[in-house]
Design an enzyme around this catalytic site. Structure first.
Site, PDB file in Angstrom:
ATOM      1  N   ASP A 240       0.844  -1.200   0.000  1.00 37.05           N
ATOM      2  CA  ASP A 240       0.000   0.000   0.000  1.00 37.05           C
ATOM      3  C   ASP A 240       0.878   1.248   0.000  1.00 37.05           C
ATOM      4  OD1 ASP A 240      -2.052   1.793   0.198  1.00 37.05           O
ATOM      5  OD2 ASP A 240      -2.944   0.927   1.984  1.00 37.05           O
ATOM      6  N   ASP A 241       0.839   2.016  -1.069  1.00 33.84           N
ATOM      7  CA  ASP A 241       1.609   3.261  -1.220  1.00 33.84           C
ATOM      8  C   ASP A 241       3.101   3.036  -1.454  1.00 33.84           C
ATOM      9  OD1 ASP A 241      -0.789   4.516  -0.770  1.00 33.84           O
ATOM     10  OD2 ASP A 241      -0.138   5.667   0.976  1.00 33.84           O
TER      11      ASP A 241
ATOM     12  N   CYS B 235      -5.565   4.510  -3.687  1.00 30.63           N
ATOM     13  CA  CYS B 235      -5.758   3.069  -3.526  1.00 30.63           C
ATOM     14  C   CYS B 235      -7.137   2.572  -3.908  1.00 30.63           C
ATOM     15  CB  CYS B 235      -5.423   2.651  -2.105  1.00 30.63           C
ATOM     16  SG  CYS B 235      -6.252   3.623  -0.823  1.00 30.63           S
TER      17      CYS B 235
ATOM     18  N   HIS C  98     -10.940  -2.267   1.533  1.00 32.94           N
ATOM     19  CA  HIS C  98     -11.273  -0.853   1.325  1.00 32.94           C
ATOM     20  C   HIS C  98     -12.479  -0.615   0.415  1.00 32.94           C
ATOM     21  CE1 HIS C  98      -9.633   3.527   0.568  1.00 32.94           C
ATOM     22  NE2 HIS C  98     -10.768   3.502   1.228  1.00 32.94           N
TER      23      HIS C  98
ATOM     24  N   ASP D 204      -0.396  -0.298  -4.957  1.00 27.68           N
ATOM     25  CA  ASP D 204      -1.703   0.204  -5.373  1.00 27.68           C
ATOM     26  C   ASP D 204      -1.677   1.611  -5.944  1.00 27.68           C
ATOM     27  OD1 ASP D 204      -1.178   1.487  -2.982  1.00 27.68           O
ATOM     28  OD2 ASP D 204      -3.149   1.118  -2.107  1.00 27.68           O
ATOM     29  N   ASN D 205      -0.577   2.324  -5.790  1.00 31.80           N
ATOM     30  CA  ASN D 205      -0.425   3.647  -6.396  1.00 31.80           C
ATOM     31  C   ASN D 205       1.004   4.111  -6.164  1.00 31.80           C
ATOM     32  OD1 ASN D 205      -2.557   4.322  -3.754  1.00 31.80           O
ATOM     33  ND2 ASN D 205      -0.460   5.071  -3.626  1.00 31.80           N
TER      34      ASN D 205
END
Length: 579
Positions: A59-60, A104, A178, A364-365
């Site tokens: 994540d990130d 995300c 999420h 995710d990004n």
């Protein structure tokens, strides 16, 4: 390849596991190795049953946050240490033109649905919506579901997990989800047999458990794996993967609260262990909360934090807490790979699970640079449409060279929408009828190393707080074209010669702008993309004597010397002059 556990066990007095450098781990001490295929056996990979699949998402995690340079055009990080991911990148296939969305939630919804956000059965563009400002000249569109769930995909739409279920796969989810309104939707409506820790929350506000439970930003199912670290657990799951950490620092974890990264890994491996004997393939989605904010010393595991606090930074920015969270993910992947390498496959006699398992790792990004991430030489960060916000590492690995072409670098432009048709292809699953999937089947790229030619699009009909404004993009080969709706502006970058997007060449290549802009307009029309509207109180936008192409209100139109007037409340169009 020598097991990281074996090497870790013989390193003394400090725990100094080595990086795995081949395709097969040896068994850990005290455990029998998987039986080898008999000499002269007719068994080969091509006759293996349908593959298992493990999908791991950080994540990130930024484009330049891994130690390896293979995923990011040679821009590996000189502070963060990710030895196992580096090794998988060396052994497997890497994609250095992999893209996500700028945040995300839209990435995760695109993965599940196989559709761009412009589709009504996706309709998620950012976290928390894109109409969260009252001072902007445009008004963003409402996002999410009709029931008001802003970050939730429709429950009636078939996800890729449901398609895998229909094809006979066991499906398990561990970690951040999420894009569901409730934790129950994950198993009731989105195709997963079991789920631990996932729900509607965007991040874990506290990474460590307390008293054997995680806080209420992590679904309580994960509490099964939240017990404090025991000596046995540390010896088995932490020590063998530690590098540059003393035995005392590792043992100091005993009796302290479990980190959510480790708990998610425990859940995923437990699910694989229980699924492998069901005489059918498994799909396991391991979605880490790290290294998403809050990034702080107290959020990191203490042994890894101490390591990076003692490390001297080099040229790249250095954040000990962030680096500790990243290496925690690397150790998670190491544990999964070890398990796959060490565990016999009941469906593939004489072989370990790894020989018939596809493993995909990504983010995710783009990275959040104010939290310690690093995206350079790319421009921008999370929440922006520039490549620093949307370009991500992507690694594909297997012990079976028929599933993944070893030691290959692929420049194909890929995106999360491609996951749905790709996994269905590997699984031999039937795609849902009358569903417009936007991705392409990446199996030829994964398994054969083929370079696939495709255009990639992104659309944001609103604003991301602290980030992007209404815009649309197309990535086509070496070129990336941006269109910004507030001032009808194009930007064009040659990513082959200008990866940092510093030199806008749109005025030097008007024909190319028109060509790519025509493709972008056609895509907006094909996906019925909604557009932001002019805010009440704003003066009308008037475009005199316009010749060219526009897209608004769900249709393309061609003009010759027309006057176009946009009143408040009307969509602000995509405008492409042709002269």
């Amino acid at each position: 390849m020598p097991s990281s556990k074996l090497l870790g066990a013989i390193a003394a007095p400090a725990v100094l596991s080595m990086v795995c450098t081949g395709l097969v781990f040896a068994a850990q001490p005290g455990q029998a190795a998987p039986p080898a295929a008999p000499a002269g056996s007719k068994h080969d990979h091509r006759k293996a049953p349908r593959p298992n699949i493990v999908y791991v998402m950080a994540d990130d995690l930024g484009w330049s946050d891994l130690g390896t340079g293979r995923t990011n055009g040679g821009h590996g990080n000189d502070f963060n240490e990710t030895p196992v991911l580096d090794s998988l990148a060396e052994e497997g296939a890497v994609f250095d033109n992999a893209y996500a969305s700028p945040q995300c939630a839209p990435t995760r919804s695109a993965l599940l649905t196989g559709q761009y956000a412009t589709r009504p059965t996706n309709n998620i563009y950012a976290v928390g919506g894109i109409n969260n400002t009252t001072t902007s000249p445009l008004v963003g569109v409402p996002q999410g579901r009709a029931d008001g769930a802003v970050n939730a995909v429709p429950t009636e739409f078939p996800t890729f997990a449901e398609t895998l279920q229909d094809a006979g796969y066991s499906t398990g989810y561990a970690g951040k989800f999420h894009v569901a309104a409730t934790a129950q939707e994950i198993v009731e409506s989105h195709g997963f047999d079991e789920s631990w820790g996932g729900g509607p929350w965007s991040h874990a506000t506290v990474y460590h458990a307390s008293g054997g439970t995680f806080n209420d930003t992590v679904a309580p199912e994960l509490d099964k794996y939240a017990a404090d670290y025991s000596q046995e657990y540390v010896d088995e799951n932490i020590a063998p993967y530690s590098q540059g950490v003393s035995e005392e620092q590792v043992d100091a974890l005993v009796g302290t609260p479990k980190h959510v990264t480790d708990a998610i890994t425990d859940a995923a491996i437990d699910y694989i262990d229980r699924s492998k004997d069901k005489d059918k393939p498994f799909f396991t989605y391991l979605s880490q909360y790290a290294p998403h904010f809050p990034v702080a010393n107290f959020q990191a595991r203490t042994d890894l934090l101490a390591k990076y606090q003692a490390k001297t930074p080099a040229a790249d920015p250095a954040s000990p807490a962030y680096a500790a969270l990243v290496e925690g993910i690397d150790q998670s992947v190491a544990r999964v790979i070890d398990y796959l390498e060490e565990t016999p496959d009941p469906r593939n006699h004489g072989r370990p699970l790894a020989d018939n398992t596809l493993v995909i790792f990504t983010s995710d990004n783009g990275g959040e640079t104010n939290q310690g991430s690093f995206n350079e030489p790319l421009r921008g960060r999370k929440s922006e449409l520039y490549d620093g916000g949307v370009r991500i590492p992507w690694i594909v690995w297997s012990g079976n060279r028929d599933l993944v072409k070893p030691r290959s670098t692929n420049h194909t432009v890929i995106n999360g929408v491609d996951l749905y048709p790709t996994l269905a292809s590997y699984a031999g699953a039937k795609l849902p009828k009358r569903v417009p999937l936007d991705g392409i089947d990446l199996r030829p790229a994964f398994s054969k190393g083929r370079e696939l030619d495709r255009d990639l699009f992104h659309h944001l009909p609103g604003y991301i707080r602290g980030g992007a404004e209404p815009g649309s993009t197309i990535r086509s080969g070496r070129w990336k074209l941006y269109y910004f709706y507030t001032d009808q502006r194009f930007e064009l970058y040659d990513l082959q010669s200008d990866i940092g997007e510093t030199d806008d060449v749109s005025e030097r290549h008007p024909r190319l702008v028109r060509s790519l802009g025509t493709k972008l307009g056609a895509w907006l029309d094909r996906t019925s993309a909604p557009l932001a509207t002019l805010r009440a109180g704003q003066p009308p936008v008037v475009i005199d004597g316009f010749t060219g192409l526009t897209y608004a209100e769900g249709r393309l139109a061609r003009h010759r010397g027309d006057t176009i007037t946009i009143e408040p409340g009307e969509e602000v169009p995509f405008v492409l002059p042709t002269r």
